[in-house]
Design an enzyme around this catalytic site. Structure first.
Site, PDB file in Angstrom:
ATOM      1  N   GLN A 129     -23.297 -69.137  27.311  1.00  0.00           N
ATOM      2  CA  GLN A 129     -23.397 -68.520  25.977  1.00  0.00           C
ATOM      3  C   GLN A 129     -23.437 -67.006  26.136  1.00  0.00           C
ATOM      4  OE1 GLN A 129     -27.267 -69.249  24.446  1.00  0.00           O
ATOM      5  NE2 GLN A 129     -26.856 -68.514  22.385  1.00  0.00           N
ATOM      6  N   GLY A 130     -22.371 -66.336  25.749  1.00  0.00           N
ATOM      7  CA  GLY A 130     -22.295 -64.877  25.910  1.00  0.00           C
ATOM      8  C   GLY A 130     -22.634 -64.165  24.610  1.00  0.00           C
ATOM      9  N   SER A 132     -26.120 -62.108  24.261  1.00  0.00           N
ATOM     10  CA  SER A 132     -26.934 -60.908  24.519  1.00  0.00           C
ATOM     11  C   SER A 132     -26.170 -59.867  25.334  1.00  0.00           C
ATOM     12  CB  SER A 132     -28.200 -61.270  25.302  1.00  0.00           C
ATOM     13  OG  SER A 132     -28.905 -62.281  24.645  1.00  0.00           O
ATOM     14  N   SER A 164     -27.075 -67.498  30.976  1.00  0.00           N
ATOM     15  CA  SER A 164     -27.507 -68.649  31.780  1.00  0.00           C
ATOM     16  C   SER A 164     -26.307 -69.465  32.235  1.00  0.00           C
ATOM     17  CB  SER A 164     -28.430 -69.554  30.961  1.00  0.00           C
ATOM     18  OG  SER A 164     -29.571 -68.844  30.557  1.00  0.00           O
ATOM     19  N   GLU A 247     -30.253 -74.073  18.723  1.00  0.00           N
ATOM     20  CA  GLU A 247     -30.983 -73.705  19.942  1.00  0.00           C
ATOM     21  C   GLU A 247     -32.493 -73.755  19.683  1.00  0.00           C
ATOM     22  OE1 GLU A 247     -29.866 -69.865  21.461  1.00  0.00           O
ATOM     23  OE2 GLU A 247     -30.583 -70.328  23.471  1.00  0.00           O
ATOM     24  N   SER A 378     -37.189 -64.155  20.482  1.00  0.00           N
ATOM     25  CA  SER A 378     -38.574 -64.022  20.951  1.00  0.00           C
ATOM     26  C   SER A 378     -39.553 -64.493  19.866  1.00  0.00           C
ATOM     27  CB  SER A 378     -38.848 -62.557  21.290  1.00  0.00           C
ATOM     28  OG  SER A 378     -38.831 -61.805  20.086  1.00  0.00           O
ATOM     29  N   GLU A 380     -41.806 -62.841  18.350  1.00  0.00           N
ATOM     30  CA  GLU A 380     -41.900 -61.882  17.231  1.00  0.00           C
ATOM     31  C   GLU A 380     -40.748 -62.124  16.247  1.00  0.00           C
ATOM     32  OE1 GLU A 380     -42.125 -61.014  20.472  1.00  0.00           O
ATOM     33  OE2 GLU A 380     -44.263 -60.552  20.511  1.00  0.00           O
TER      34      GLU A 380
HETATM   35  C1  LIG Z   1     -34.487 -67.310  30.737  1.00  0.00           C
HETATM   36  C2  LIG Z   1     -33.583 -66.637  29.751  1.00  0.00           C
HETATM   37  C3  LIG Z   1     -32.316 -67.140  29.541  1.00  0.00           C
HETATM   38  C4  LIG Z   1     -31.451 -66.497  28.641  1.00  0.00           C
HETATM   39  N1  LIG Z   1     -30.190 -67.012  28.484  1.00  0.00           N
HETATM   40  C5  LIG Z   1     -29.324 -66.384  27.645  1.00  0.00           C
HETATM   41  C6  LIG Z   1     -27.980 -66.863  27.523  1.00  0.00           C
HETATM   42  O1  LIG Z   1     -27.584 -67.853  28.123  1.00  0.00           O
HETATM   43  N2  LIG Z   1     -27.146 -66.178  26.698  1.00  0.00           N
HETATM   44  C7  LIG Z   1     -27.538 -65.086  25.985  1.00  0.00           C
HETATM   45  O2  LIG Z   1     -26.728 -64.555  25.238  1.00  0.00           O
HETATM   46  N3  LIG Z   1     -28.802 -64.602  26.093  1.00  0.00           N
HETATM   47  C8  LIG Z   1     -29.699 -65.226  26.908  1.00  0.00           C
HETATM   48  N4  LIG Z   1     -30.989 -64.746  27.046  1.00  0.00           N
HETATM   49  C9  LIG Z   1     -31.344 -63.476  26.377  1.00  0.00           C
HETATM   50  C10 LIG Z   1     -32.280 -63.618  25.204  1.00  0.00           C
HETATM   51  O3  LIG Z   1     -31.635 -64.168  24.087  1.00  0.00           O
HETATM   52  C11 LIG Z   1     -32.849 -62.220  24.911  1.00  0.00           C
HETATM   53  O4  LIG Z   1     -33.645 -61.851  26.025  1.00  0.00           O
HETATM   54  C12 LIG Z   1     -33.680 -62.179  23.646  1.00  0.00           C
HETATM   55  O5  LIG Z   1     -32.867 -62.334  22.528  1.00  0.00           O
HETATM   56  C13 LIG Z   1     -34.486 -60.855  23.535  1.00  0.00           C
HETATM   57  O6  LIG Z   1     -33.634 -59.767  23.650  1.00  0.00           O
HETATM   58  P1  LIG Z   1     -33.951 -58.562  24.693  1.00  0.00           P
HETATM   59  O7  LIG Z   1     -34.244 -59.171  26.009  1.00  0.00           O
HETATM   60  O8  LIG Z   1     -32.834 -57.607  24.601  1.00  0.00           O
HETATM   61  O9  LIG Z   1     -35.294 -57.891  24.168  1.00  0.00           O
HETATM   62  P2  LIG Z   1     -35.445 -56.848  22.938  1.00  0.00           P
HETATM   63  O10 LIG Z   1     -34.643 -57.319  21.777  1.00  0.00           O
HETATM   64  O11 LIG Z   1     -35.170 -55.472  23.449  1.00  0.00           O
HETATM   65  O12 LIG Z   1     -36.975 -57.024  22.605  1.00  0.00           O
HETATM   66  C14 LIG Z   1     -38.018 -56.395  23.359  1.00  0.00           C
HETATM   67  C15 LIG Z   1     -39.345 -56.702  22.670  1.00  0.00           C
HETATM   68  O13 LIG Z   1     -39.363 -56.157  21.333  1.00  0.00           O
HETATM   69  C16 LIG Z   1     -39.661 -57.177  20.386  1.00  0.00           C
HETATM   70  N5  LIG Z   1     -38.880 -56.947  19.163  1.00  0.00           N
HETATM   71  C17 LIG Z   1     -37.561 -56.648  19.082  1.00  0.00           C
HETATM   72  N6  LIG Z   1     -37.175 -56.543  17.782  1.00  0.00           N
HETATM   73  C18 LIG Z   1     -38.281 -56.770  17.030  1.00  0.00           C
HETATM   74  C19 LIG Z   1     -38.532 -56.824  15.621  1.00  0.00           C
HETATM   75  N7  LIG Z   1     -37.552 -56.605  14.745  1.00  0.00           N
HETATM   76  N8  LIG Z   1     -39.785 -57.100  15.188  1.00  0.00           N
HETATM   77  C20 LIG Z   1     -40.789 -57.335  16.086  1.00  0.00           C
HETATM   78  N9  LIG Z   1     -40.609 -57.298  17.434  1.00  0.00           N
HETATM   79  C21 LIG Z   1     -39.392 -57.018  17.899  1.00  0.00           C
HETATM   80  C22 LIG Z   1     -39.241 -58.467  21.052  1.00  0.00           C
HETATM   81  O14 LIG Z   1     -39.951 -59.587  20.521  1.00  0.00           O
HETATM   82  C23 LIG Z   1     -39.601 -58.213  22.512  1.00  0.00           C
HETATM   83  O15 LIG Z   1     -40.961 -58.458  22.711  1.00  0.00           O
HETATM   84  C24 LIG Z   1     -31.883 -65.354  27.927  1.00  0.00           C
HETATM   85  C25 LIG Z   1     -33.180 -64.858  28.132  1.00  0.00           C
HETATM   86  C26 LIG Z   1     -34.018 -65.487  29.028  1.00  0.00           C
HETATM   87  C27 LIG Z   1     -35.413 -64.934  29.230  1.00  0.00           C
END
Ligand SMILES: Cc1cc2nc3c(=O)[nH]c(=O)nc-3n(C[C@H](O)[C@H](O)[C@H](O)COP(=O)(O)OP(=O)(O)OC[C@H]3O[C@@H](n4cnc5c(N)ncnc54)[C@H](O)[C@@H]3O)c2cc1C
Length: 396
Positions: A129-130, A132, A164, A247, A378, A380
């Protein structure tokens, strides 16, 4: 939901149970992907082929796409029995079956469904899944990977992250920006991309558990046939929302059984480990925490039944799926924190170290439980969705 199953559904449950008893491989690698990921993937591929040949993959999928054509209740029963038997999950369940399948069934062209869906069930093709990107996680609509139309193909350039299974995938369901001048949500399209296309580079990322489950994926002028567009051009946000709802909701169906069986194992651990000269299970504070975990498993179970009713009625879990996602991921963390507390200083010993309790499996589970509150949105973000879309509060 009527919480009593019909006699036919009970017969179905027995059939699943008997088949699993007869066919679940006695010898299977431990769930320790990092130690030999290739071996683990080959094992999962064979296991899914066996399930698929016997008609157990895609229980609620239509027969014309290789499914069983049964209902949501049968899917629920099957998933419960798999979890109860501690059977390894289907190989590509979390992405291929639970995300790409519903996305293509809701938004895909008939030719795409016939081309891709049966091979997801038979594990001939694995998906990633592409979505992020380095600058687009929670705020997915700010994604920058772009696709420009060039005759009968798109040319894709950009970068994805945390993808992933990318290393093992044949295809990717990819979100790209196709109109940079449109409002953010309206300039996104969804493409089906062959991961072996020239111009794709996959760079695995090592996680805190030691595994390389996810990767960075780079697209450098990758050509994607126009027929691989899912739905309308610039209509990708709707596809993304279908994917994310599934999901968050559907994929949690088996979790309550898995979390319940992990609780049983945790209670067994509490009996084996000593605290102040007595089994930890006799400690009133530990008892409180184990009882709390039991209550939470029950709450999760009934919420999952509620979500299954919603899917049976509307074909989609709806924004309430955020309640389940938030609840299971947070309770999983609390449950694994109890395991760490029980092990005391030995909780610091990683897998493979001398003296690590149960070969370090609890520590790995604890570390993994942190990921659950991040992926698929997440905690939040789930709270924001519940506030706005379930409670109807104004946008913050
Ligand atoms: C094990 C694992 C597998 C994954 N697999 C995939 C995958 O296969 N494909 C894919 O596309 N992605 C994947 N992801 C990515 C995942 O979807 C993102 O990590 C997630 O959406 C959070 O984005 P970020 O890491 O950029 O954090 P950010 O969006 O930068 O967030 C950082 C922090 O800020 C908080 N935050 C952000 N915006 C807000 C808001 N508006 N209000 C309150 N709090 C906020 C968040 O809750 C978090 O605590 C995976 C992640 C993990 C950990």
């Amino acid at each position: 939901m009527d919480l009593k199953y019909t006699p036919e559904e009970e017969r179905f449950r027995n059939e699943v149970r008997e088949w699993l008893q007869a066919n679940l491989p006695a010898e299977r690698p431990e769930v320790s992907e990092s130690e030999n990921m290739d071996e683990w993937m080959a094992f999962l591929r064979n296991w899914q082929r066996k399930l698929s040949d016997a008609g157990w993959a895609g229980i609620a999928w239509p027969k014309e796409y290789g499914g069983r054509g049964a209902g949501v209740n049968e899917q629920l029963i099957f998933t419960e029995e798999m979890a109860r038997a501690k059977a390894p999950n289907l190989m590509n369940v979390s992405i291929g079956i639970e995300l790409v399948g519903p996305a293509l069934m809701h938004h895909g062209a008939e030719a795409q469904r016939r081309r891709y869906l049966p091979k997801i069930l038979s594990a001939e093709e694995v998906w990633c899944q592409g979505f992020s990107e380095p600058g687009a996680g929670s705020d997915l609509a700010s994604l920058q990977t772009r696709a420009v139309i060039d005759g009968d193909r798109f040319i894709v350039t950009g970068q994805k992250v945390w993808t992933s299974w990318a290393e093992y995938s044949d295809h990717c369901i990819l979100l790209v920006r196709t109109d940079a001048s449109a409002p953010r949500h309206k300039g996104i399209s969804c493409l089906l991309v062959d991961m072996r296309s020239p111009g794709i580079t996959v760079r695995p990322t090592r996680q805190i558990t030691g595994e390389t489950e996810f990767s960075e994926v780079f697209f450098d002028g990758v050509a994607v046939p126009r027929e691989n567009l899912v739905g309308e051009i610039n209509g990708g946000w709707g596809v993304a929302m279908t994917v994310l709802m599934h999901e968050r909701g559907t994929s949690a169906i088996g979790y309550q059984i898995r979390l319940r069986s992990e609780l049983d194992e945790l209670m067994e651990l509490a009996k084996r480990i000593e605290k102040n000269g007595r089994p930890a299970s006799a400690d009133p504070l530990i008892q409180q925490k184990l009882a709390q975990s039991f209550i939470e498993v029950e709450i999760l179970k009934y919420n999952i039944y509620r979500s299954a009713t919603q899917i049976a009625r509307n074909g989609s879990p709806g924004p309430e799926s955020s309640i389940i996602k938030l609840f299971w991921s947070e309770m999983d963390r609390r449950q694994k924190e109890v395991a760490m507390e029980l092990m005391g200083l030995r909780s610091q010993l990683v897998r493979g170290s001398k003296g690590a309790v149960d070969h370090g499996r609890w520590q790995r589970a604890f570390l993994w439980s942190r990921a659950g509150t991040i992926y698929a949105g997440s905690s939040e973000i789930q709270r924001n969705i519940i506030a706005e879309r379930v409670l109807g509060l104004p946008r913050g």
